[in-house]
Design a protein around this motif. Structure first.
Motif, PDB file in Angstrom:
ATOM      1  N   VAL A   2       0.867  -1.169   0.000  1.00 42.00           N
ATOM      2  CA  VAL A   2       0.000   0.000   0.000  1.00 42.00           C
ATOM      3  C   VAL A   2       0.910   1.226   0.000  1.00 42.00           C
ATOM      4  CG1 VAL A   2      -1.766   1.287   1.244  1.00 42.00           C
ATOM      5  CG2 VAL A   2      -1.859  -1.213   1.213  1.00 42.00           C
ATOM      6  N   GLU A   3       0.736   2.072  -1.000  1.00 43.70           N
ATOM      7  CA  GLU A   3       1.606   3.247  -1.142  1.00 43.70           C
ATOM      8  C   GLU A   3       1.543   4.127   0.100  1.00 43.70           C
ATOM      9  OE1 GLU A   3       2.253   7.003  -4.157  1.00 43.70           O
ATOM     10  OE2 GLU A   3       1.223   5.216  -4.903  1.00 43.70           O
ATOM     11  N   GLY A   4       2.710   4.547   0.548  1.00 40.51           N
ATOM     12  CA  GLY A   4       2.804   5.419   1.710  1.00 40.51           C
ATOM     13  C   GLY A   4       2.982   4.671   3.023  1.00 40.51           C
ATOM     14  N   TYR A   5       3.089   3.323   2.940  1.00 42.49           N
ATOM     15  CA  TYR A   5       3.213   2.505   4.147  1.00 42.49           C
ATOM     16  C   TYR A   5       4.237   1.411   3.929  1.00 42.49           C
ATOM     17  CZ  TYR A   5      -1.173   4.720   5.493  1.00 42.49           C
ATOM     18  OH  TYR A   5      -2.134   5.643   5.809  1.00 42.49           O
ATOM     19  N   ARG A   6       4.748   0.871   5.039  1.00 40.40           N
ATOM     20  CA  ARG A   6       5.640  -0.287   4.994  1.00 40.40           C
ATOM     21  C   ARG A   6       5.279  -1.202   6.155  1.00 40.40           C
ATOM     22  NH1 ARG A   6       9.788  -0.202   8.804  1.00 40.40           N
ATOM     23  NH2 ARG A   6       9.937   1.776   9.917  1.00 40.40           N
ATOM     24  N   ILE A   7       5.613  -2.472   6.020  1.00 39.87           N
ATOM     25  CA  ILE A   7       5.419  -3.451   7.090  1.00 39.87           C
ATOM     26  C   ILE A   7       6.783  -3.939   7.537  1.00 39.87           C
ATOM     27  CG2 ILE A   7       4.533  -5.752   7.680  1.00 39.87           C
ATOM     28  CD1 ILE A   7       2.145  -5.176   5.859  1.00 39.87           C
ATOM     29  N   SER A   8       6.969  -4.023   8.849  1.00 39.50           N
ATOM     30  CA  SER A   8       8.236  -4.490   9.425  1.00 39.50           C
ATOM     31  C   SER A   8       7.966  -5.590  10.441  1.00 39.50           C
ATOM     32  CB  SER A   8       8.945  -3.323  10.118  1.00 39.50           C
ATOM     33  OG  SER A   8      10.085  -3.790  10.837  1.00 39.50           O
ATOM     34  N   THR A   9       8.901  -6.520  10.529  1.00 38.79           N
ATOM     35  CA  THR A   9       8.851  -7.551  11.573  1.00 38.79           C
ATOM     36  C   THR A   9       9.963  -7.333  12.601  1.00 38.79           C
ATOM     37  OG1 THR A   9      10.218  -9.027  10.225  1.00 38.79           O
ATOM     38  CG2 THR A   9       7.815  -9.298  10.069  1.00 38.79           C
ATOM     39  N   PHE A  76      -4.693  -4.813  14.636  1.00 41.01           N
ATOM     40  CA  PHE A  76      -5.408  -3.538  14.536  1.00 41.01           C
ATOM     41  C   PHE A  76      -4.771  -2.620  13.509  1.00 41.01           C
ATOM     42  CE2 PHE A  76      -2.151  -2.350  17.676  1.00 41.01           C
ATOM     43  CZ  PHE A  76      -1.776  -1.076  17.264  1.00 41.01           C
ATOM     44  N   VAL A  77      -5.588  -1.722  12.987  1.00 41.42           N
ATOM     45  CA  VAL A  77      -5.157  -0.584  12.184  1.00 41.42           C
ATOM     46  C   VAL A  77      -5.827   0.622  12.816  1.00 41.42           C
ATOM     47  CG1 VAL A  77      -5.250   0.553   9.926  1.00 41.42           C
ATOM     48  CG2 VAL A  77      -4.875  -1.928  10.059  1.00 41.42           C
ATOM     49  N   LEU A  78      -5.050   1.655  13.119  1.00 43.00           N
ATOM     50  CA  LEU A  78      -5.618   2.851  13.729  1.00 43.00           C
ATOM     51  C   LEU A  78      -6.720   3.417  12.831  1.00 43.00           C
ATOM     52  CD1 LEU A  78      -2.403   4.657  15.040  1.00 43.00           C
ATOM     53  CD2 LEU A  78      -4.002   3.228  16.329  1.00 43.00           C
ATOM     54  N   GLU A  79      -7.765   3.922  13.456  1.00 42.35           N
ATOM     55  CA  GLU A  79      -8.966   4.350  12.738  1.00 42.35           C
ATOM     56  C   GLU A  79      -8.678   5.315  11.589  1.00 42.35           C
ATOM     57  OE1 GLU A  79     -13.438   6.108  13.651  1.00 42.35           O
ATOM     58  OE2 GLU A  79     -12.050   5.774  15.313  1.00 42.35           O
ATOM     59  N   GLU A  80      -7.788   6.265  11.807  1.00 43.74           N
ATOM     60  CA  GLU A  80      -7.515   7.255  10.763  1.00 43.74           C
ATOM     61  C   GLU A  80      -6.788   6.676   9.551  1.00 43.74           C
ATOM     62  OE1 GLU A  80      -4.493   8.006  14.171  1.00 43.74           O
ATOM     63  OE2 GLU A  80      -6.596   7.424  13.984  1.00 43.74           O
ATOM     64  N   HIS A  81      -6.355   5.421   9.644  1.00 49.34           N
ATOM     65  CA  HIS A  81      -5.675   4.768   8.520  1.00 49.34           C
ATOM     66  C   HIS A  81      -6.500   3.615   7.947  1.00 49.34           C
ATOM     67  CE1 HIS A  81      -1.941   7.040   9.048  1.00 49.34           C
ATOM     68  NE2 HIS A  81      -2.269   7.026  10.325  1.00 49.34           N
ATOM     69  N   GLN A  82      -7.696   3.414   8.454  1.00 48.52           N
ATOM     70  CA  GLN A  82      -8.560   2.345   7.957  1.00 48.52           C
ATOM     71  C   GLN A  82      -9.149   2.728   6.601  1.00 48.52           C
ATOM     72  OE1 GLN A  82     -11.365   1.440  11.108  1.00 48.52           O
ATOM     73  NE2 GLN A  82      -9.738   0.799  12.486  1.00 48.52           N
ATOM     74  N   GLY A  83      -9.620   1.730   5.876  1.00 43.25           N
ATOM     75  CA  GLY A  83     -10.238   1.963   4.577  1.00 43.25           C
ATOM     76  C   GLY A  83      -9.252   2.100   3.431  1.00 43.25           C
ATOM     77  N   LYS A  84      -7.991   1.790   3.673  1.00 42.93           N
ATOM     78  CA  LYS A  84      -6.952   1.908   2.645  1.00 42.93           C
ATOM     79  C   LYS A  84      -6.421   0.552   2.198  1.00 42.93           C
ATOM     80  CE  LYS A  84      -5.532   6.353   4.513  1.00 42.93           C
ATOM     81  NZ  LYS A  84      -4.444   7.170   5.039  1.00 42.93           N
ATOM     82  N   TRP A  89      -3.623  -6.132   3.308  1.00 43.67           N
ATOM     83  CA  TRP A  89      -2.198  -6.231   2.989  1.00 43.67           C
ATOM     84  C   TRP A  89      -1.445  -6.899   4.131  1.00 43.67           C
ATOM     85  CZ3 TRP A  89       1.722  -1.837   3.771  1.00 43.67           C
ATOM     86  CH2 TRP A  89       2.973  -2.187   3.231  1.00 43.67           C
ATOM     87  N   LEU A  90      -1.753  -6.513   5.358  1.00 46.15           N
ATOM     88  CA  LEU A  90      -1.112  -7.106   6.529  1.00 46.15           C
ATOM     89  C   LEU A  90      -1.366  -8.611   6.574  1.00 46.15           C
ATOM     90  CD1 LEU A  90       0.428  -6.778   9.220  1.00 46.15           C
ATOM     91  CD2 LEU A  90      -1.786  -6.233  10.286  1.00 46.15           C
ATOM     92  N   MET A  91      -2.604  -9.029   6.354  1.00 46.42           N
ATOM     93  CA  MET A  91      -2.922 -10.465   6.367  1.00 46.42           C
ATOM     94  C   MET A  91      -2.164 -11.202   5.266  1.00 46.42           C
ATOM     95  SD  MET A  91      -4.675 -11.223   8.921  1.00 46.42           S
ATOM     96  CE  MET A  91      -4.917 -12.917   8.387  1.00 46.42           C
ATOM     97  N   LYS A  92      -2.082 -10.618   4.095  1.00 47.05           N
ATOM     98  CA  LYS A  92      -1.344 -11.248   2.994  1.00 47.05           C
ATOM     99  C   LYS A  92       0.126 -11.424   3.368  1.00 47.05           C
ATOM    100  CE  LYS A  92      -0.634 -10.466  -2.022  1.00 47.05           C
ATOM    101  NZ  LYS A  92       0.301 -11.509  -2.148  1.00 47.05           N
TER     102      LYS A  92
END
Length: 152
Positions: A2-9, A76-84, A89-92
């Motif tokens: 998702v553009e503008g975001y990254r996932i880290s472990t 969780f995803v913070l409310e202001e970042h939901q709907g994107k 993407w996190l589950m994938k």
């Protein structure tokens, strides 16, 4: 992605203040002590979602032996970042993560997100009669004493 975001472990990336702030207000772990949350993070495979500005906006953790079993928790995803599309993407990312391949069983518990998890193959327990639990409701809101049995 998702553009503008990254996932880290990387555990060092996880923002305990953000994670505890959300989880301590959740229906599943209301009032969880920050030290308990810290230990949970340290002993789990964690996935954090971060905005390009660096702030943590989402989280999930897998409690796993990385060989046979995993339990998905604290998503969780913070409310202001939901709907994107961040939760999808996190589950994938989680389900494709190399250390989580070939597991015999992956489980989770949810009160309100069945639709999300069903998209990724999760179903109601096929044999709920085989599962058992010890549950301590409201463990973080009152003083609960654990009685330890000892052999004579």
């Amino acid at each position: 992605m998702v553009e503008g975001y990254r996932i880290s472990t990387n555990h060092e990336d996880m923002d305990l203040t953000v994670i505890h702030g959300f989880i301590s207000q959740s229906y599943w772990a209301s009032n969880i002590p920050v030290e308990t949350m810290r230990r949970a993070i340290e002993n789990s495979l964690c996935f954090g979602i971060f905005s390009n500005s660096g702030g943590q906006v989402g989280f999930a953790r897998m409690i796993t032996d990385t060989a046979t079993f995993a339990y998905l928790a604290d998503v969780f995803v913070l409310e202001e970042h939901q709907g994107k599309g961040l939760s999808k993407w996190l589950m994938k990312v989680i389900l494709e993560y190399p250390e989580l391949q070939g597991l015999r069983r992956m489980v989770l518990a949810t009160k309100d997100a069945h639709g999300l998890y069903e998209q990724f193959g999760f179903k109601a327990l096929a044999n709920p009669q085989t599962f058992m639990e010890i549950i301590v409701p409201n463990i973080y809101t009152k003083h609960n004493h654990i009685i330890h049995a000892t052999s004579a």
